[in-house]
Design an enzyme around this catalytic site. Structure first.
Site, PDB file in Angstrom:
ATOM      1  N   ASP A  48       0.840  -1.189   0.000  1.00  9.75           N
ATOM      2  CA  ASP A  48       0.000   0.000   0.000  1.00  9.75           C
ATOM      3  C   ASP A  48       0.882   1.249   0.000  1.00  9.75           C
ATOM      4  OD1 ASP A  48      -2.749   1.215   0.342  1.00  9.75           O
ATOM      5  OD2 ASP A  48      -1.568   2.237   1.890  1.00  9.75           O
ATOM      6  N   TYR A  53       3.486   9.731   0.054  1.00  6.77           N
ATOM      7  CA  TYR A  53       4.434   9.158   1.019  1.00  6.77           C
ATOM      8  C   TYR A  53       5.902   9.379   0.620  1.00  6.77           C
ATOM      9  CZ  TYR A  53       0.208   6.586   2.533  1.00  6.77           C
ATOM     10  OH  TYR A  53      -1.062   6.249   2.939  1.00  6.77           O
ATOM     11  N   LYS A  84      -1.957   6.071  -4.634  1.00 10.18           N
ATOM     12  CA  LYS A  84      -3.088   6.990  -4.448  1.00 10.18           C
ATOM     13  C   LYS A  84      -2.776   8.343  -5.076  1.00 10.18           C
ATOM     14  CE  LYS A  84      -3.557   4.799   0.062  1.00 10.18           C
ATOM     15  NZ  LYS A  84      -2.198   4.632   0.618  1.00 10.18           N
ATOM     16  N   HIS A 117      -6.930   9.587  -2.934  1.00 13.67           N
ATOM     17  CA  HIS A 117      -6.457   9.523  -1.547  1.00 13.67           C
ATOM     18  C   HIS A 117      -7.444  10.171  -0.569  1.00 13.67           C
ATOM     19  CE1 HIS A 117      -2.395   9.272   0.781  1.00 13.67           C
ATOM     20  NE2 HIS A 117      -3.397   9.019   1.583  1.00 13.67           N
TER      21      HIS A 117
HETATM   22  N1  LIG Z   1      -5.586   6.268   2.951  1.00 14.81           N
HETATM   23  C1  LIG Z   1      -5.114   6.991   3.949  1.00 14.81           C
HETATM   24  O1  LIG Z   1      -5.423   8.186   4.104  1.00 14.81           O
HETATM   25  C2  LIG Z   1      -4.198   6.355   4.931  1.00 14.81           C
HETATM   26  C3  LIG Z   1      -4.010   6.950   6.186  1.00 14.81           C
HETATM   27  C4  LIG Z   1      -3.170   6.315   7.103  1.00 14.81           C
HETATM   28  C5  LIG Z   1      -2.535   5.129   6.757  1.00 14.81           C
HETATM   29  N2  LIG Z   1      -2.716   4.595   5.498  1.00 14.81           N
HETATM   30  C6  LIG Z   1      -2.031   3.342   5.104  1.00 14.81           C
HETATM   31  O2  LIG Z   1      -2.266   2.366   6.099  1.00 14.81           O
HETATM   32  C7  LIG Z   1      -1.008   1.876   6.585  1.00 14.81           C
HETATM   33  C8  LIG Z   1      -1.146   1.426   8.016  1.00 14.81           C
HETATM   34  O3  LIG Z   1      -1.565   2.455   8.872  1.00 14.81           O
HETATM   35  P1  LIG Z   1      -0.593   3.193   9.903  1.00 14.81           P
HETATM   36  O4  LIG Z   1       0.796   3.070   9.431  1.00 14.81           O
HETATM   37  O5  LIG Z   1      -1.117   4.550  10.103  1.00 14.81           O
HETATM   38  O6  LIG Z   1      -0.825   2.443  11.289  1.00 14.81           O
HETATM   39  P2  LIG Z   1      -0.741   0.928  11.803  1.00 14.81           P
HETATM   40  O7  LIG Z   1      -0.420   0.002  10.699  1.00 14.81           O
HETATM   41  O8  LIG Z   1      -1.973   0.696  12.584  1.00 14.81           O
HETATM   42  O9  LIG Z   1       0.454   1.022  12.825  1.00 14.81           O
HETATM   43  C9  LIG Z   1       1.789   1.095  12.421  1.00 14.81           C
HETATM   44  C10 LIG Z   1       2.653   1.105  13.686  1.00 14.81           C
HETATM   45  O10 LIG Z   1       2.467  -0.120  14.405  1.00 14.81           O
HETATM   46  C11 LIG Z   1       3.719  -0.730  14.652  1.00 14.81           C
HETATM   47  N3  LIG Z   1       3.506  -2.182  14.495  1.00 14.81           N
HETATM   48  C12 LIG Z   1       3.281  -2.873  13.344  1.00 14.81           C
HETATM   49  N4  LIG Z   1       3.120  -4.180  13.593  1.00 14.81           N
HETATM   50  C13 LIG Z   1       3.237  -4.337  14.932  1.00 14.81           C
HETATM   51  C14 LIG Z   1       3.185  -5.467  15.791  1.00 14.81           C
HETATM   52  N5  LIG Z   1       2.971  -6.685  15.316  1.00 14.81           N
HETATM   53  N6  LIG Z   1       3.357  -5.272  17.122  1.00 14.81           N
HETATM   54  C15 LIG Z   1       3.595  -4.038  17.606  1.00 14.81           C
HETATM   55  N7  LIG Z   1       3.638  -2.923  16.847  1.00 14.81           N
HETATM   56  C16 LIG Z   1       3.477  -3.073  15.512  1.00 14.81           C
HETATM   57  C17 LIG Z   1       4.679  -0.164  13.627  1.00 14.81           C
HETATM   58  O11 LIG Z   1       5.977  -0.088  14.148  1.00 14.81           O
HETATM   59  P3  LIG Z   1       7.338  -0.414  13.328  1.00 14.81           P
HETATM   60  O12 LIG Z   1       7.185   0.100  11.921  1.00 14.81           O
HETATM   61  O13 LIG Z   1       8.359   0.341  14.105  1.00 14.81           O
HETATM   62  O14 LIG Z   1       7.526  -1.891  13.393  1.00 14.81           O
HETATM   63  C18 LIG Z   1       4.106   1.241  13.395  1.00 14.81           C
HETATM   64  O15 LIG Z   1       4.628   2.137  14.354  1.00 14.81           O
HETATM   65  C19 LIG Z   1      -0.076   3.075   6.346  1.00 14.81           C
HETATM   66  O16 LIG Z   1       1.288   2.734   6.454  1.00 14.81           O
HETATM   67  C20 LIG Z   1      -0.518   3.494   4.978  1.00 14.81           C
HETATM   68  O17 LIG Z   1      -0.001   2.616   3.995  1.00 14.81           O
HETATM   69  C21 LIG Z   1      -3.552   5.183   4.609  1.00 14.81           C
END
Ligand SMILES: NC(=O)c1ccc[n+]([C@@H]2O[C@H](COP(=O)([O-])OP(=O)(O)OC[C@H]3O[C@@H](n4cnc5c(N)ncnc54)[C@H](OP(=O)(O)O)[C@@H]3O)[C@@H](O)[C@H]2O)c1
Length: 323
Positions: A48, A53, A84, A117
Site C-alpha cells: 500500500d 508518502y 493513491k 487519496h
Molecule cells: N488512505 C489513507 O489516508 C491512509 C491513512 C493512514 C494510513 N494509510 C495506510 O495504512 C497503513 C497502516 O496504517 P498506519 O501506518 O497509520 O498504522 P498501523 O499500521 O496501525 O500502525 C503502524 C505502527 O504499528 C507498529 N507495528 C506494526 N506491527 C506491529 C506489531 N505486530 N506489534 C507491535 N507494533 C506493531 C509499527 O511499528 P514499526 O514500523 O516500528 O515496526 C508502526 O509504528 C499506512 O502505512 C498506509 O499505507 C492510509
C-alpha cells in the site's frame, strides 16, 4: 516458512490479497528496502503506497531487486501494487500526471489499484499541502466526481487494473455510485478496535465495495507538525480483552486485531519496518476467532478516529465534518 496469503474478490472480478504492507512514514532507504524484502519473504505481495508518502522509488527498487534475484520465481504480475492520487492532482490532466509520476518512481508500467487519496482537491501546481497566509489549506475548484471520471479514463487506458477511493464518507461514496460508469472496488478508511467505523463498513459491504482498513493497529506515528493525527494513547493492543484473547489463541495482540478484521472481510495493511513484526503480522491465516470472541470487540468502548487530518477541516468536502 511463509503461508500463502489469501485474496478477496472485488466487484470488477479481480482479486486483492487480504494482507498488504503499509508504507506511510517509512523514508529511510535501508530500513524500507529491508522491510519490503522481509515482507516478500514472508509472503506479502500487496504493498500500500501513495504519491504523498514520497517513498515509491525505494519500494519500486526493492521489488525490482527481489524479482531479479528470484531466478524467475517472482514476476511483476505476482504483486499487487496500490498507490493513491494526491489532493493537489484532482483535475483530469493532473490525475494522469500524478499516476505517471508514481509509475516512473516505481519503474512499473501499470498499477493494480489506484485510489483517490482524499475527497478534497487542493490548489494544483505547488506544494502538496498549499497554505495561504493564515496557514489554511488552499482548495481547488475540482470536485471528486470530476476526479473519478479521470480515474475511469486511466482504467480504460490500461494504466491501472482497478480503481477505488479512500477517506470517502457514506454520502460522498453514494455520490460516486450515482455518477459513475465504473464502481469503486474499495474504500480505504480507518478501522481498528477503537474506531470501528461500522456504519460506513456496513454501507460499503452492502454496495459490494471492499473495505481496506488503514491504521488497523491504531499505532500511527503522531506528527504534531502536520497536525494530522490525534495524540491519543489508546492502544488497542493493550486492551485487556485483546490481551486475554492473545493468551487464549497463543498469538500476539496485533495478530488478534488483524484476525478480527479479516474475519469481517476487511483487508488489512499494517505498516511495519521491523522484519519480525512484518512476519508476525502475516501469521493470521492459521487460526480462527470463535463467533463469541468476535462479539467481544463490539463491547469495546470506541472513541474517535486517530487520523483526522485536522488541518483540512475547513475544506468544503472534508469527509469527517459530522463527527
Ligand atoms: N488512505 C489513507 O489516508 C491512509 C491513512 C493512514 C494510513 N494509510 C495506510 O495504512 C497503513 C497502516 O496504517 P498506519 O501506518 O497509520 O498504522 P498501523 O499500521 O496501525 O500502525 C503502524 C505502527 O504499528 C507498529 N507495528 C506494526 N506491527 C506491529 C506489531 N505486530 N506489534 C507491535 N507494533 C506493531 C509499527 O511499528 P514499526 O514500523 O516500528 O515496526 C508502526 O509504528 C499506512 O502505512 C498506509 O499505507 C492510509
Amino acid at each position: 516458512m511463509s503461508l500463502q496469503i489469501p485474496s478477496i474478490k472485488l466487484c470488477d472480478e479481480s482479486k486483492m490479497p487480504f494482507l498488504g504492507l503499509g508504507t506511510y512514514d517509512s523514508l529511510d532507504e535501508n530500513e524500507l528496502s529491508t522491510a519490503i524484502k522481509a515482507a516478500i519473504n514472508s509472503g506479502y505481495r500487496h504493498f500500500d503506497c501513495a504519491y504523498f508518502y514520497q517513498n515509491e522509488q525505494i519500494i519500486g527498487k526493492a521489488i525490482h531487486e527481489s524479482i531479479n534475484e528470484s531466478n524467475g520465481t517472482l514476476k511483476r504480475e505476482d504483486f499487487y501494487i496500490v498507490s493513491k492520487c494526491w489532493n493537489s492532482f484532482h483535475s483530469k490532466e493532473k490525475v494522469s500526471e500524478c499516476l505517471d509520476i508514481t509509475l516512473k518512481r516505481f519503474g512499473f508500467d501499470y498499477l493494480d489499484l489506484y485510489l483517490i487519496h482524499w475527497p478534497m482537491g487542493f490548489k494544483e501546481g505547488g506544494s502538496d499541502i498549499p497554505l495561504d497566509e493564515n496557514n489554511q489549506i488552499i482548495e481547488s475548484e475540482f470536485h471528486y466526481i470530476e476526479t473519478w471520471k479521470a480515474m475511469e479514463d486511466l482504467l480504460q487506458q490500461g494504466k491501472v487494473k482497478s480503481i477505488g477511493i479512500s477517506n470517502f464518507n457514506i454520502e460522498q461514496t453514494k455520490e460516486i455510485l450515482d455518477n459513475c460508469k465504473i464502481r469503486p472496488v474499495c474504500n480505504q478508511v480507518e478501522v481498528n478496535p477503537y474506531f470501528q467505523n461500522r456504519e460506513l463498513v456496513d454501507f460499503c459491504h452492502k454496495e459490494n465495495i471492499r473495505i481496506v482498513a488503514y491504521a488497523p493497529l491504531r499505532s500511527t506515528t503522531y506528527t504534531p507538525q502536520q497536525n494530522w493525527v490525534k495524540p491519543e494513547n489508546l492502544v488497542p493492543q493493550e486492551n485487556p480483552h485483546v490481551v486475554s484473547l492473545a493468551a487464549k489463541y497463543n498469538k500476539t495482540p496485533a495478530q488478534i486485531i488483524l484476525r478480527w478484521l479479516i474475519q469481517r472481510d476487511i483487508v488489512v495493511i499494517p505498516k511495519s519496518v521491523t522484519p519480525s513484526r512484518i512476519a508476525q503480522n502475516s501469521q493470521i491465516f492459521d487460526f480462527e476467532l470463535t463467533e463469541e470472541d468476535m462479539e467481544v470487540f463490539k463491547t469495546m468502548k470506541t472513541g474517535s478516529r486517530i487520523n483526522h487530518f485536522e488541518g483540512a477541516k475547513h475544506h468544503k468536502t472534508y469527509p469527517f465534518k459530522n463527527e
